[in-house]
Every structure is written in C-alpha cells, then in structure tokens.
Motif scaffolding. Structure first.
Motif, PDB file in Angstrom:
ATOM      1  N   ALA A 143       1.016  -1.132  -0.014  1.00 21.49           N
ATOM      2  CA  ALA A 143       0.130   0.311  -0.095  1.00 21.49           C
ATOM      3  C   ALA A 143       0.784   1.115  -0.098  1.00 21.49           C
ATOM      4  O   ALA A 143       1.680   1.242   0.569  1.00 21.49           O
ATOM      5  CB  ALA A 143      -0.924   0.025   1.255  1.00 21.49           C
ATOM      6  N   THR A 144       0.526   2.287  -0.827  1.00 23.85           N
ATOM      7  CA  THR A 144       1.183   3.454  -0.626  1.00 23.85           C
ATOM      8  C   THR A 144       0.860   4.226   0.730  1.00 23.85           C
ATOM      9  O   THR A 144      -0.408   4.133   1.201  1.00 23.85           O
ATOM     10  CB  THR A 144       0.657   4.336  -1.799  1.00 23.85           C
ATOM     11  OG1 THR A 144       0.522   3.827  -2.831  1.00 23.85           O
ATOM     12  CG2 THR A 144       1.006   5.875  -1.816  1.00 23.85           C
ATOM     13  N   VAL A 170     -11.101   4.051  11.423  1.00 26.13           N
ATOM     14  CA  VAL A 170     -10.082   2.931  10.903  1.00 26.13           C
ATOM     15  C   VAL A 170     -10.794   2.862   9.414  1.00 26.13           C
ATOM     16  O   VAL A 170     -12.009   2.319   9.388  1.00 26.13           O
ATOM     17  CB  VAL A 170      -9.673   1.859  11.884  1.00 26.13           C
ATOM     18  CG1 VAL A 170      -8.841   0.943  10.871  1.00 26.13           C
ATOM     19  CG2 VAL A 170      -9.136   2.247  12.948  1.00 26.13           C
ATOM     20  N   VAL A 171     -10.136   3.108   8.344  1.00 28.27           N
ATOM     21  CA  VAL A 171     -10.620   3.369   6.992  1.00 28.27           C
ATOM     22  C   VAL A 171      -9.786   2.348   6.169  1.00 28.27           C
ATOM     23  O   VAL A 171      -8.669   2.501   6.343  1.00 28.27           O
ATOM     24  CB  VAL A 171     -11.056   4.491   6.669  1.00 28.27           C
ATOM     25  CG1 VAL A 171     -11.651   4.457   5.365  1.00 28.27           C
ATOM     26  CG2 VAL A 171     -11.701   5.260   7.773  1.00 28.27           C
ATOM     27  N   ARG A 172     -10.651   1.542   5.071  1.00 30.11           N
ATOM     28  CA  ARG A 172      -9.674   0.581   4.475  1.00 30.11           C
ATOM     29  C   ARG A 172      -9.087   1.648   3.248  1.00 30.11           C
ATOM     30  O   ARG A 172      -9.784   2.748   2.930  1.00 30.11           O
ATOM     31  CB  ARG A 172     -10.859  -0.085   3.750  1.00 30.11           C
ATOM     32  CG  ARG A 172     -10.012  -1.274   2.978  1.00 30.11           C
ATOM     33  CD  ARG A 172     -10.759  -2.412   2.559  1.00 30.11           C
ATOM     34  NE  ARG A 172     -11.996  -1.881   1.622  1.00 30.11           N
ATOM     35  CZ  ARG A 172     -12.784  -2.730   1.367  1.00 30.11           C
ATOM     36  NH1 ARG A 172     -12.867  -4.126   1.275  1.00 30.11           N
ATOM     37  NH2 ARG A 172     -13.717  -2.126   0.459  1.00 30.11           N
ATOM     38  N   HIS A 173      -7.892   1.197   2.811  1.00 27.57           N
ATOM     39  CA  HIS A 173      -7.386   1.988   1.706  1.00 27.57           C
ATOM     40  C   HIS A 173      -8.030   2.347   0.573  1.00 27.57           C
ATOM     41  O   HIS A 173      -8.010   3.478   0.280  1.00 27.57           O
ATOM     42  CB  HIS A 173      -5.974   1.414   1.504  1.00 27.57           C
ATOM     43  CG  HIS A 173      -5.045   1.944   0.391  1.00 27.57           C
ATOM     44  ND1 HIS A 173      -3.900   2.576   1.004  1.00 27.57           N
ATOM     45  CD2 HIS A 173      -5.079   1.907  -0.779  1.00 27.57           C
ATOM     46  CE1 HIS A 173      -3.169   3.018  -0.078  1.00 27.57           C
ATOM     47  NE2 HIS A 173      -3.974   2.684  -1.122  1.00 27.57           N
ATOM     48  N   SER A 174      -8.688   1.320   0.015  1.00 32.34           N
ATOM     49  CA  SER A 174      -9.306   1.596  -1.150  1.00 32.34           C
ATOM     50  C   SER A 174     -10.619   2.347  -0.926  1.00 32.34           C
ATOM     51  O   SER A 174     -10.965   3.329  -1.649  1.00 32.34           O
ATOM     52  CB  SER A 174      -9.783   0.456  -1.719  1.00 32.34           C
ATOM     53  OG  SER A 174     -10.726  -0.226  -0.963  1.00 32.34           O
ATOM     54  N   ASP A 175     -11.154   2.520   0.168  1.00 35.31           N
ATOM     55  CA  ASP A 175     -12.234   3.166   0.447  1.00 35.31           C
ATOM     56  C   ASP A 175     -11.929   4.958   0.670  1.00 35.31           C
ATOM     57  O   ASP A 175     -12.464   5.981   0.267  1.00 35.31           O
ATOM     58  CB  ASP A 175     -12.889   3.010   1.857  1.00 35.31           C
ATOM     59  CG  ASP A 175     -13.729   1.398   1.775  1.00 35.31           C
ATOM     60  OD1 ASP A 175     -14.158   1.446   0.582  1.00 35.31           O
ATOM     61  OD2 ASP A 175     -14.310   1.034   2.910  1.00 35.31           O
ATOM     62  N   ARG A 203     -10.745   5.872  -3.134  1.00 34.57           N
ATOM     63  CA  ARG A 203     -11.890   5.979  -4.057  1.00 34.57           C
ATOM     64  C   ARG A 203     -12.851   6.963  -3.676  1.00 34.57           C
ATOM     65  O   ARG A 203     -13.877   7.189  -4.304  1.00 34.57           O
ATOM     66  CB  ARG A 203     -12.460   4.426  -4.277  1.00 34.57           C
ATOM     67  CG  ARG A 203     -11.566   3.610  -5.042  1.00 34.57           C
ATOM     68  CD  ARG A 203     -12.203   2.234  -4.972  1.00 34.57           C
ATOM     69  NE  ARG A 203     -11.483   1.249  -5.686  1.00 34.57           N
ATOM     70  CZ  ARG A 203     -11.733  -0.021  -5.439  1.00 34.57           C
ATOM     71  NH1 ARG A 203     -12.958  -0.471  -5.090  1.00 34.57           N
ATOM     72  NH2 ARG A 203     -10.744  -0.870  -6.122  1.00 34.57           N
ATOM     73  N   GLY A 204     -12.740   7.599  -2.744  1.00 32.80           N
ATOM     74  CA  GLY A 204     -13.607   8.591  -2.141  1.00 32.80           C
ATOM     75  C   GLY A 204     -15.027   8.019  -1.624  1.00 32.80           C
ATOM     76  O   GLY A 204     -15.987   8.687  -1.117  1.00 32.80           O
ATOM     77  N   VAL A 205     -14.803   6.548  -1.119  1.00 32.98           N
ATOM     78  CA  VAL A 205     -15.948   6.116  -0.514  1.00 32.98           C
ATOM     79  C   VAL A 205     -16.440   6.625   0.674  1.00 32.98           C
ATOM     80  O   VAL A 205     -17.599   6.781   1.192  1.00 32.98           O
ATOM     81  CB  VAL A 205     -15.978   4.408  -0.725  1.00 32.98           C
ATOM     82  CG1 VAL A 205     -17.027   3.825   0.272  1.00 32.98           C
ATOM     83  CG2 VAL A 205     -15.741   4.041  -1.840  1.00 32.98           C
ATOM     84  N   THR A 206     -15.114   6.681   1.485  1.00 31.87           N
ATOM     85  CA  THR A 206     -15.236   7.251   2.998  1.00 31.87           C
ATOM     86  C   THR A 206     -14.679   8.450   2.898  1.00 31.87           C
ATOM     87  O   THR A 206     -13.415   8.699   2.620  1.00 31.87           O
ATOM     88  CB  THR A 206     -14.612   6.269   3.931  1.00 31.87           C
ATOM     89  OG1 THR A 206     -15.312   4.978   3.767  1.00 31.87           O
ATOM     90  CG2 THR A 206     -14.631   6.578   5.384  1.00 31.87           C
TER      91      THR A 206
END
Length: 72
Positions: free
Chosen positions: A10-11, A48-53, A56-59
C-alpha cells in the motif's frame, strides 16, 4: 523462506487528507492484505478506514457527514 512482503504494498497515506479525514498511521492489514488506516476526522473522532475506501472517495468522514445530512 524470505521475509519480503508478499502481495501488493500500500502507498503510504500518512498525513494525507481525504474529505474530512486526515490519515494518522497504518492501523493493520487484514487476511487479504488490505491496508487499514487510522484517521482523525475534522470533528475530532478517530476512524479506521480501508485504503481503497479512502482513495476511491467512498469514505470521507467518521460518519459525521452522514449525520449532518440526516439532520439537515
């Protein structure tokens, strides 16, 4: 067996801002190696938020944004 990480890396998102969330640090990785980041929201709460969320602007907040929309 090697000690090298397996799978995608992950970046580093530390100190980046996504919506109302500022990334503080990497929290953990799950069994599928998804990265989860500890973030502080503008309202002061942590999430605590998933990387892709995040990417991608989901969270975009700790959920305070949804609460504000419901009350409006």
């Amino acid at each position: 067996m090697s000690d090298k990480p397996v799978g995608r890396v992950a970046t580093d998102l530390s100190a980046r801002v996504f919506g109302r969330l500022t990334v503080l640090s990497l929290d953990r990785r799950d069994e599928k190696r998804n990265a989860y980041w500890r973030c502080r929201c503008e309202c002061g709460e942590e999430a605590v938020v998933r990387h892709s969320d995040l990417t991608r602007g989901v969270t975009r907040s700790c959920r305070c944004l949804n609460r504000e929309r419901v009350l409006a």
